[in-house]
Each structure stands twice: as structure tokens, then as C-alpha cells.
Design a protein around this motif. Sequence first.
Motif, PDB file in Angstrom:
ATOM      1  N   LEU A  70       0.832  -1.208   0.000  1.00 42.71           N
ATOM      2  CA  LEU A  70       0.000   0.000   0.000  1.00 42.71           C
ATOM      3  C   LEU A  70       0.866   1.257   0.000  1.00 42.71           C
ATOM      4  N   ASN A  71       1.943   1.239   0.805  1.00 42.81           N
ATOM      5  CA  ASN A  71       2.834   2.392   0.842  1.00 42.81           C
ATOM      6  C   ASN A  71       3.554   2.599  -0.492  1.00 42.81           C
ATOM      7  N   PHE A  72       3.768   1.502  -1.218  1.00 45.60           N
ATOM      8  CA  PHE A  72       4.474   1.584  -2.498  1.00 45.60           C
ATOM      9  C   PHE A  72       3.582   2.113  -3.613  1.00 45.60           C
ATOM     10  N   THR A  73       2.312   1.705  -3.618  1.00 46.91           N
ATOM     11  CA  THR A  73       1.441   2.014  -4.758  1.00 46.91           C
ATOM     12  C   THR A  73       0.605   3.277  -4.563  1.00 46.91           C
ATOM     13  N   LEU A  74       0.087   3.516  -3.359  1.00 46.27           N
ATOM     14  CA  LEU A  74      -0.816   4.630  -3.134  1.00 46.27           C
ATOM     15  C   LEU A  74      -0.057   5.904  -2.789  1.00 46.27           C
ATOM     16  N   ILE A  75      -0.681   7.024  -3.040  1.00 45.28           N
ATOM     17  CA  ILE A  75      -0.070   8.328  -2.773  1.00 45.28           C
ATOM     18  C   ILE A  75       0.057   8.523  -1.268  1.00 45.28           C
ATOM     19  N   PRO A  76       1.222   8.913  -0.772  1.00 45.29           N
ATOM     20  CA  PRO A  76       1.387   9.132   0.675  1.00 45.29           C
ATOM     21  C   PRO A  76       0.419  10.185   1.193  1.00 45.29           C
ATOM     22  N   GLY A  77      -0.252   9.856   2.290  1.00 51.75           N
ATOM     23  CA  GLY A  77      -1.195  10.783   2.894  1.00 51.75           C
ATOM     24  C   GLY A  77      -2.554  10.816   2.236  1.00 51.75           C
ATOM     25  N   SER A  78      -2.788   9.987   1.221  1.00 51.20           N
ATOM     26  CA  SER A  78      -4.088   9.982   0.542  1.00 51.20           C
ATOM     27  C   SER A  78      -5.149   9.334   1.425  1.00 51.20           C
ATOM     28  N   GLU A  79      -6.402   9.617   1.103  1.00 46.38           N
ATOM     29  CA  GLU A  79      -7.518   9.071   1.889  1.00 46.38           C
ATOM     30  C   GLU A  79      -7.573   7.549   1.780  1.00 46.38           C
ATOM     31  N   ALA A  80      -7.309   7.025   0.584  1.00 47.62           N
ATOM     32  CA  ALA A  80      -7.357   5.571   0.399  1.00 47.62           C
ATOM     33  C   ALA A  80      -6.284   4.878   1.238  1.00 47.62           C
ATOM     34  N   LEU A  81      -5.071   5.427   1.261  1.00 46.83           N
ATOM     35  CA  LEU A  81      -3.992   4.820   2.038  1.00 46.83           C
ATOM     36  C   LEU A  81      -4.309   4.857   3.529  1.00 46.83           C
TER      37      LEU A  81
END
Length: 487
Positions: A70-81
Motif C-alpha cells: 500500500l505504501n508503495f502504490t498509493l499516494i502518501p497521505g491519501s484518503e485511500a492509504l
Amino acid sequence: MTQDVEMKEQAAPSNSLPSFSPSTLHHLKEIASLIETGAYDREVRRILRAIRLTMALRRKLKASALSSFLNFTLIPGSEALTRLSSFLPKEDEHAMEVDTATSAPQAPAKHSLPEIEIYCYLLVLMFLIDQKKYNEAKACSSASIARLKNINRRTVDVLAARLYFYYSLCYELTGDLAEIRGNLLSLHRIATLRHDELGQETLLNLLLRNYLHYNLYDQAEKLRSKAPRFEAHSNHYIVMFCRYLFYLGKIRTIQLEYTDAKECLLQAARKAPIAALDFRVQCNKWAIIVRLLLGEIPERTVFMQKGMEKALRPYFELTNAVRIGDLELFRSVAEKFSSTFSSDRTHNLIVRLRHNVIRTGLRNISISYSRISLVDVAKKLRLDSVADAESIVAKAIRDGAIDAILDHASRCMLSKETGDIYSMTEPQTVFNSRIAFCLNMHNEAVRALRFPPNSHKEKESAEKRRERQQQEQELAKHIAEEDDDEF
């Protein structure tokens, strides 16, 4: 579902690798790359392949691997992460540091595609279901469905269909399936407006399952009759098509349309993948009951299929009682396996079989005796009174089940001579049904063939046409010369 055997490892020192296998995270990154390529090229085939690879990797998923992915694919600090990370169990500080250091050489994604985000929801949801954290799974699935309503991309449809399935499964496992019925209807309407065929078919199956779970057969039939026609367009749709045929067969059975129900159930059992053993067992159970209600006796090979002998044992004994026409044996079998029939939801259908048992016994009596008193008929069928025997014989004669005459004065049944079955139209009807089945199978196989895209739009150039005609002329000339040599 089978469980993987976890092998115990020796205690590792403090500077060791993370608890999950390094290949798990590596495979997840490869799958994400495949999804990204499919999204940019708009190839649904790549998304399908990514899902198949994920199913093979499902049992190896760990919380630490998912957190790193998740940390690799999603934008840091995003709502989804933030939301997805809250569903995963917290790892110790040292393990997270090691995971970060391990994945440091690869820079995280600068932007997140909707396909990647939905795939992350799917991974976390499958992990929570496997860990039997159903309340967290319900919250995760609801969040993923809310996100899906705002996405309209053909490459997301395949992932969305999987999320719909697990969304319904979470609520079914917690016994709250009725809560999401309105939401499923809304999702089906959205999928129809967006021309999402895969979503329509998945949601139709889920709605039928929802209705049948609460024995709402009339509502299920109304929905099915108004929904778009369901067909297996390709091999990818075959699993959903089998489920649809199974639900349709159950609806037709309750509606007393046994012929259509038999065709649907047998077709579902034949088309189902070999690995789907439990599904094929359920199809065969209902098909056996329907065939008995139609007056047919299933072959012994049906009960001897590999892996089904134990599950179909109660239905084998029930079939034997119906075949013999012994009402007392039928009652004992029904009482002996009442819990099994109740769990299979076939108990009400077995109650209907009592009349068939009596009719089968009466048919055997009419074949064996040219003249028999109604008192003896009542004894052989183990009926309560002679009046019951008289009414049953009269109804069987009226329905054409037996060819006999009822003499009310002498209170006896006179059987007529049995004619040659080949002088009737029954063999022709059976042969015609077999031909229709083979033709239907051939037509479905042709429809399932895959062809190169836009092959019908490609026009032959003048040069290629001249080359093809020249080759055909040379071939014809060569064949003519060979014929002359033979003469």
C-alpha cells in the motif's frame, strides 16, 4: 477451502528480513505493473490475468506485505492509504523500518490510477475475510463500493465485479444479507446505465442469491424476467453463467416447472469447473430431486462421481426408495436424513415426492398383476384405507400414469396389456432432445471462440489480392497436372 501448512522457522536475529516472504511483495508489485499496463492500453485481458495471479497468491498474503505494498502504490497521505491502513493490524516499529528499508530502492508511485486503488481495496478485503475479521471486512467493502460509484472505466469493471461478490459475501457471513439488497439494486441500475455487462451479470447473481436466501422466489423471478438476458459470451463468463443457471433451476423447481429446472441444473453441473466440487454437488442434489419429481430414475453413475459419493449418499437411498415404490422405506429415509435435507433446503421438495413413490409402486403393481383387489393394493402400498387406494388409482388412470380400468362394483383394478414402446413417439422425443442438446453445445462453443480484434474490418489490399489469386492459380495448375499424370 484448503489451508496452507505453515512451516515453523527458527528465531531470526534482530537485523533479519521481514516476516513475510520477499517474493510475496515482489509478486504484488508485478501484478500492479500488469494492471497499470492494462489500464493505459485499455486491455481488460491484462486485468483478468492480474486477478488470476492474485487468486494464486491469496494464501500467502500477510499484513506486513500488504502494508508495504500500500505504501508503495498509493499516494502518501491519501484518503485511500489512510483508510486501508487502518484495517490492517499494526506491525511493530522494527518490522516496519525493515520493510521500508527493503523497498527503498524502488520509488513509490507518483500518482495512483483508479484501477490500482480498487485493486488495493480488493487485496485488503480478501485478507480480512481470510482472517475472519468480518466486521472490518464489512466496513472495507462498504468504503470500496462508495468509491466505485464515482468511477466509470471499462478496465475497472473486472475488479468491480470481484468487489461486488466479496461485498455480498461479507454481509452473508454475518447474517445481514437483507441490509444490502437495496444497495445491490442501486448498483445494478448504475451498471446498466454504464453498459457494464460484467457488473450487471455479477449483481444479478448476487440479487438472486439474496432473494433465494430468504425464500423470496416470486421476487427473484420478477427481477430475473425484467433483467437483461444472461448468456455466456466467453469462458470468463462461464462461472457466473453456471451460478445463474443454478439459481434459475431452483426458481423453476419451486414453480413446478420441472422440465426447465432439470435442463438448467444439469447444464450448470456440466459447465461448472472441475475444481468447484461443492457447487457441482449442490447442482446434482437438486437435479436428482427434480428428476425424481419428473418420474425419472437417475443412473447409478450420477451418485458414484468422484468426490461426491458421501455427499450424495442420502439422495441415493432416497432414489432407491422411490424406484422400489416402498412408502415405508421412503418415510424412514426422509426421517433418517432430515437434517441433511433441511440444510440443503430440499426438504419441501422431498415432501412432494410422496405422491411419486405411491405412483411408482402402483405402476409396478399394474405391470405385475392383470387383476388385483383394492384391498391388496392398499396393503402393498401401505396406505391407511381402501378409500385412499381407490382415489389414488383413479387419479393415476386419469393422468395416464397407468393403463388400467377401475371396477368400482368388484372393487378391483384391471390392468391392460402393455404395448411396444417403439410403436409410440417416446423414443423419437428422447432422440430429438439429445440432438438438440448436441447442437446447442456446438453453438455455444462457436460463440465462445476468440477472434482477433477488428479482423472483419481489415480490407485486403490490391497487391495481396493479386498474390493470393496467383497462388490459387498455381495450386490449381499443379493439381490438374497431377490428375493428367494419373490418367
